[in-house]
Design an enzyme around this catalytic site. Structure first.
Site, PDB file in Angstrom:
ATOM      1  N   ASP A  67      10.239  -6.005  -4.250  1.00 50.64           N
ATOM      2  CA  ASP A  67       9.102  -6.628  -3.566  1.00 50.64           C
ATOM      3  C   ASP A  67       9.144  -8.134  -3.775  1.00 50.64           C
ATOM      4  O   ASP A  67       9.448  -8.612  -4.852  1.00 50.64           O
ATOM      5  CB  ASP A  67       7.769  -6.073  -4.079  1.00 50.64           C
ATOM      6  CG  ASP A  67       6.628  -6.458  -3.155  1.00 50.64           C
ATOM      7  OD1 ASP A  67       6.230  -5.626  -2.320  1.00 50.64           O
ATOM      8  OD2 ASP A  67       6.164  -7.610  -3.238  1.00 50.64           O
TER       9      ASP A  67
ATOM     10  N   CYS B 275      17.586   5.090  17.263  1.00 52.74           N
ATOM     11  CA  CYS B 275      17.588   6.130  18.311  1.00 52.74           C
ATOM     12  C   CYS B 275      16.172   6.267  18.879  1.00 52.74           C
ATOM     13  O   CYS B 275      15.975   6.443  20.077  1.00 52.74           O
ATOM     14  CB  CYS B 275      17.973   7.484  17.744  1.00 52.74           C
ATOM     15  SG  CYS B 275      19.656   7.677  17.180  1.00 52.74           S
TER      16      CYS B 275
ATOM     17  N   ASP C  87       6.536  -4.002   5.911  1.00 53.53           N
ATOM     18  CA  ASP C  87       5.524  -4.178   6.951  1.00 53.53           C
ATOM     19  C   ASP C  87       6.112  -4.827   8.199  1.00 53.53           C
ATOM     20  O   ASP C  87       5.386  -5.385   8.997  1.00 53.53           O
ATOM     21  CB  ASP C  87       4.352  -5.020   6.417  1.00 53.53           C
ATOM     22  CG  ASP C  87       4.814  -6.385   5.939  1.00 53.53           C
ATOM     23  OD1 ASP C  87       6.003  -6.700   6.103  1.00 53.53           O
ATOM     24  OD2 ASP C  87       3.986  -7.139   5.412  1.00 53.53           O
ATOM     25  N   ASN C  88       7.443  -4.773   8.351  1.00 56.24           N
ATOM     26  CA  ASN C  88       7.984  -5.415   9.552  1.00 56.24           C
ATOM     27  C   ASN C  88       9.256  -4.709  10.024  1.00 56.24           C
ATOM     28  O   ASN C  88       9.996  -4.118   9.221  1.00 56.24           O
ATOM     29  CB  ASN C  88       8.251  -6.902   9.296  1.00 56.24           C
ATOM     30  CG  ASN C  88       9.327  -7.114   8.259  1.00 56.24           C
ATOM     31  OD1 ASN C  88      10.513  -7.114   8.586  1.00 56.24           O
ATOM     32  ND2 ASN C  88       8.920  -7.268   7.006  1.00 56.24           N
TER      33      ASN C  88
ATOM     34  N   CYS D 142      -2.317  -5.237  10.448  1.00 52.84           N
ATOM     35  CA  CYS D 142      -3.336  -5.152   9.393  1.00 52.84           C
ATOM     36  C   CYS D 142      -4.283  -6.343   9.479  1.00 52.84           C
ATOM     37  O   CYS D 142      -5.424  -6.285   9.055  1.00 52.84           O
ATOM     38  CB  CYS D 142      -2.669  -5.128   8.017  1.00 52.84           C
ATOM     39  SG  CYS D 142      -1.558  -3.748   7.812  1.00 52.84           S
TER      40      CYS D 142
ATOM     41  N   ARG E  89      -6.483  -1.129  -1.191  1.00 56.63           N
ATOM     42  CA  ARG E  89      -5.614  -0.011  -0.775  1.00 56.63           C
ATOM     43  C   ARG E  89      -4.318   0.106  -1.560  1.00 56.63           C
ATOM     44  O   ARG E  89      -3.545   1.039  -1.334  1.00 56.63           O
ATOM     45  CB  ARG E  89      -5.266  -0.135   0.718  1.00 56.63           C
ATOM     46  CG  ARG E  89      -4.388  -1.333   1.012  1.00 56.63           C
ATOM     47  CD  ARG E  89      -4.335  -1.687   2.465  1.00 56.63           C
ATOM     48  NE  ARG E  89      -3.542  -2.909   2.659  1.00 56.63           N
ATOM     49  CZ  ARG E  89      -3.957  -4.129   2.373  1.00 56.63           C
ATOM     50  NH1 ARG E  89      -5.156  -4.344   1.887  1.00 56.63           N
ATOM     51  NH2 ARG E  89      -3.169  -5.169   2.576  1.00 56.63           N
TER      52      ARG E  89
ATOM     53  N   ALA F  53       0.817  -1.205   0.000  1.00 60.52           N
ATOM     54  CA  ALA F  53       0.000   0.000   0.000  1.00 60.52           C
ATOM     55  C   ALA F  53       0.859   1.267   0.000  1.00 60.52           C
ATOM     56  O   ALA F  53       0.581   2.213  -0.731  1.00 60.52           O
ATOM     57  CB  ALA F  53      -0.929  -0.009   1.212  1.00 60.52           C
TER      58      ALA F  53
ATOM     59  N   CYS G 195      23.601   5.438  20.506  1.00 61.57           N
ATOM     60  CA  CYS G 195      22.778   4.530  19.684  1.00 61.57           C
ATOM     61  C   CYS G 195      23.660   3.446  19.079  1.00 61.57           C
ATOM     62  O   CYS G 195      24.737   3.740  18.556  1.00 61.57           O
ATOM     63  CB  CYS G 195      22.099   5.335  18.586  1.00 61.57           C
ATOM     64  SG  CYS G 195      21.362   4.327  17.301  1.00 61.57           S
TER      65      CYS G 195
ATOM     66  N   LYS H  11       4.251  -8.142  -7.604  1.00 59.53           N
ATOM     67  CA  LYS H  11       3.902  -6.716  -7.464  1.00 59.53           C
ATOM     68  C   LYS H  11       4.874  -5.802  -8.186  1.00 59.53           C
ATOM     69  O   LYS H  11       4.459  -4.831  -8.830  1.00 59.53           O
ATOM     70  CB  LYS H  11       3.847  -6.337  -5.983  1.00 59.53           C
ATOM     71  CG  LYS H  11       2.631  -6.901  -5.283  1.00 59.53           C
ATOM     72  CD  LYS H  11       2.578  -6.456  -3.836  1.00 59.53           C
ATOM     73  CE  LYS H  11       1.409  -7.129  -3.156  1.00 59.53           C
ATOM     74  NZ  LYS H  11       1.344  -6.800  -1.725  1.00 59.53           N
TER      75      LYS H  11
END
Ligand code: ZN
Length: 337
Positions: A59, A173, A129-130, A186, A70, A38, A241, A85
């Site tokens: 992808d 950070c 998405d992760n 989702c 979406r 999306a 960091c 995709k």
């Protein structure tokens, strides 16, 4: 720029911060889009229309009917044909702006390929998405001093953070570890196209600012598109960091990708077999087991309870479970270890 380009991008050139000099920088830029779901599909369309000269689309997945609510660029035919995709996106982008060079990579970003795929880019956009992949992007960004823009969306709210190496905090950070506890994905909370579009639109505005060399103060931006509430949270660089301070790139140096449950898909992705597969031979072998479809990129086997998609690099997506153990056994049963 030639006269055609001056006309084509005239409304963007008229916007004072961009102008002709900014537009030339945009045309000269290479942007990688990590994940064409999306967020990434919107970013790709917006940046192609803006005239970014080279877009690299990365992808691992194929278009599915549940994406169409979406995800931009994709059609019902792409879902029916199970088109990867990145391939479907490139086909559509070629119709939108033929001057953009679109590079497609139907693969998963992993510690072993991330530097090769990303280190020559001017900017990386997060369409993943992760958190595991985002920390990998963050390592690449810090190591090679490439800016990247984090984006995330679930239900009706989302987050954006531009990461400018040497000028602001990195993802580690702000989030030294992935946000803990149980939270919606989702899959459990759903997601509105209005929030994925809002987050991706903000990412593309920041992308143009970065590409033209405009200076700004980065902040963690929170958007709630349902209730109309947005806020900026000031963020600080942590001198200690582990990534941008101590320059330890644990995710980039990680040798093994863990299996991951895919957001919103009732599916698990596996990396059991890191060697190329002969999909045609595999299809022959599996025809007695269930319905098999094969194209140049992937093979799909329909089983009574599961759907198994295997890619040429041996990666697989097992649909019908979120249990990694179940997915592994389905893979071992039909593809072999
Ligand atoms: Zn940092």
């Amino acid at each position: 720029m030639n006269p055609g380009e001056v006309e084509r991008y005239s409304r963007q050139i008229l916007f004072p911060p961009i102008g002709e000099i900014g537009q030339e920088r945009i045309i000269g830029a290479t942007v990688a889009i990590a994940g064409c779901g999306a967020l990434g599909s919107f970013q790709a369309e917006a940046l192609a229309r803006s005239g970014v000269g080279r877009l690299r689309l990365i992808d691992r997945d194929y278009v599915d009917a549940s994406n169409l609510q979406r995800q931009w660029l994709y059609s019902e035919a792409d879902a029916e044909n199970e088109t990867p995709k990145a391939v479907a996106a490139a086909n559509r982008l070629a119709q939108i702006n033929r001057n953009v060079l679109v590079e497609i990579l139907v693969t998963d970003l992993t510690p072993s390929n991330a530097e090769e795929l990303l280190s020559d880019c001017d900017l990386i956009l997060d369409g993943t998405d992760n958190f595991e992949t985002r920390y990998l992007l963050n390592d690449i960004s810090a190591k090679h001093r490439i800016p990247w823009i984090y984006g995330a969306a679930v239900a009706g709210h989302g987050l954006v953070l531009p990461v400018l190496p040497g000028r602001g905090p990195c993802l580690a950070c702000v989030y030294p570890a992935p946000p803990a506890g149980s939270h919606d994905t989702c899959e459990t909370g759903g997601v509105l196209s209005a929030i994925t579009a809002s987050v991706a639109a903000r990412q593309t505005a920041l992308a143009l600012r970065i590409l033209i060399g405009d200076e700004f103060e980065p902040a963690l931006e929170s958007i709630d598109v349902w209730n109309g509430k947005s806020k900026r949270v000031a963020v600080q660089r942590d001198e200690l960091c582990r990534v941008c301070g101590l320059r330890k790139f644990d995710y980039l140096e990680g040798l093994k990708q863990k299996p991951v449950s895919l957001c919103g898909r009732n599916a698990v992705q596996l990396h059991e077999n890191a060697r190329p597969l002969d999909l045609v031979a595999l299809a022959q072998r599996l025809r007695s087991v269930g319905a098999v479809r094969v194209n140049d990129f992937a093979l799909r086997l329909h089983l009574p309870k599961y759907e198994l998609t295997v890619f040429m690099d041996g990666r697989a997506i097992v649909k019908g479970t979120t249990d990694v153990g179940v997915a592994r056994s389905v893979y071992a049963q039909y593809i072999g270890a």
